[in-house]
Design an enzyme around this catalytic site. Structure first.
Site, mmCIF file in Angstrom:
data_model
loop_
_atom_site.group_PDB
_atom_site.id
_atom_site.type_symbol
_atom_site.label_atom_id
_atom_site.label_comp_id
_atom_site.label_asym_id
_atom_site.label_seq_id
_atom_site.Cartn_x
_atom_site.Cartn_y
_atom_site.Cartn_z
ATOM 1 N N SER A 31 25.121 -21.745 -16.793
ATOM 2 C CA SER A 31 26.223 -22.704 -16.847
ATOM 3 C C SER A 31 27.558 -22.090 -16.441
ATOM 4 C CB SER A 31 26.324 -23.295 -18.262
ATOM 5 O OG SER A 31 26.503 -22.270 -19.230
ATOM 6 N N GLY A 87 26.385 -14.580 -15.564
ATOM 7 C CA GLY A 87 26.530 -14.711 -17.003
ATOM 8 C C GLY A 87 25.559 -13.805 -17.735
ATOM 9 N N GLY A 100 18.100 -13.909 -18.930
ATOM 10 C CA GLY A 100 16.809 -14.530 -18.680
ATOM 11 C C GLY A 100 16.565 -15.806 -19.438
ATOM 12 N N GLU A 108 18.026 -11.977 -10.660
ATOM 13 C CA GLU A 108 19.341 -11.587 -11.161
ATOM 14 C C GLU A 108 19.483 -10.068 -11.215
ATOM 15 O OE1 GLU A 108 20.302 -15.403 -14.091
ATOM 16 O OE2 GLU A 108 19.250 -13.659 -14.878
#
Length: 236
Positions: A31, A87, A100, A108
């Protein structure tokens, strides 16, 4: 907009402020990273940022960046990333991470490892004294090996189950076509560096969500007297 979302938006904007013209960027997942991608797109459209290209860490991020007109390259087509922004689900005092929650930690970690600088953007709720006391550690496993891996992880002190999907029957399937075991260690994780290696050495494991010695800076959204601000934490 509630305070947590205001914090996320503030750190996303602070991260975008570090982007320079001509950079190859690692664009994270989740997000807060989505807010960063949106803020980046606005600056590209206005001409404030030019000649940048993104490498995304998830299919979701790829779709969002493409829809917003951000030029993209595949991870395999770049040899180095100038700046990666992502993030985290938990950040400890030594800048070790658990990631994760969105089941994207393999890509990532590849992007973070390739970056000259890796910035983590979080709100203050993600800062913890010890990893895994509140958030489970994800481990991506081959579908045919999950039972075997689950048993082996018990010997390391980790108890875990398959992550199940919310809107379909059966388990979550990653972008790589694998499954996720979410682990809990009774007293949290004392030695992230050691545990990361131990888990990844288990046959059938592709990668786990411990991000060790990768983070250069943490941008933290904080609220003081109902005023939202951003604190930059850097390694000494």
């Amino acid at each position: 907009m509630d305070l947590q979302n205001q914090m996320k938006k503030a750190v996303a904007q602070a991260a975008v402020d570090q982007i320079q013209n001509g950079m190859i960027l690692g664009l994270g997942s989740g997000s807060t990273a989505a807010l960063m991608i949106e803020a980046l797109a606005i600056k590209i459209k206005s001409g404030e940022i030019k000649d940048v290209v993104g490498v995304t860490t998830s299919f979701q991020g790829e779709v969002l960046a493409s829809e917003l007109g951000i030029p993209l390259k595949s991870l395999s087509s770049v040899s180095e990333i100038d700046l990666a922004i992502d993030g985290a689900d938990e950040v400890d005092p030594k800048f070790q991470l658990i990631k994760g929650g969105g089941a994207c930690h393999v890509q990532e970690k590849l992007v973070a490892a390739l970056a000259k600088k890796f910035i983590v953007v979080v709100d203050s709720t993600k800062l913890v004294e010890k990893l895994n006391l509140d958030f489970k550690l994800p481990v991506e496993v081959l579908p045919s090996a999950w039972k075997q891996v689950q048993k082996t992880l018990i010997n390391l002190g980790g108890e875990g189950n398959l992550r199940m999907a919310q809107k379909k029957a059966g388990p979550i399937v990653t972008d790589q076509g694998n499954l996720i075991l979410d682990l809990t260690f009774r007293n949290g994780i004392d030695q992230p560096e050691l545990l990361e290696t131990q888990i990844n050495n288990i046959p059938g494991v592709l990668e786990n969500g411990l991000f060790v010695n990768l983070t250069d800076e943490v941008l933290v959204g904080k609220v003081e007297s109902d005023v939202v601000g951003v604190e930059s934490l850097k390694k000494i």
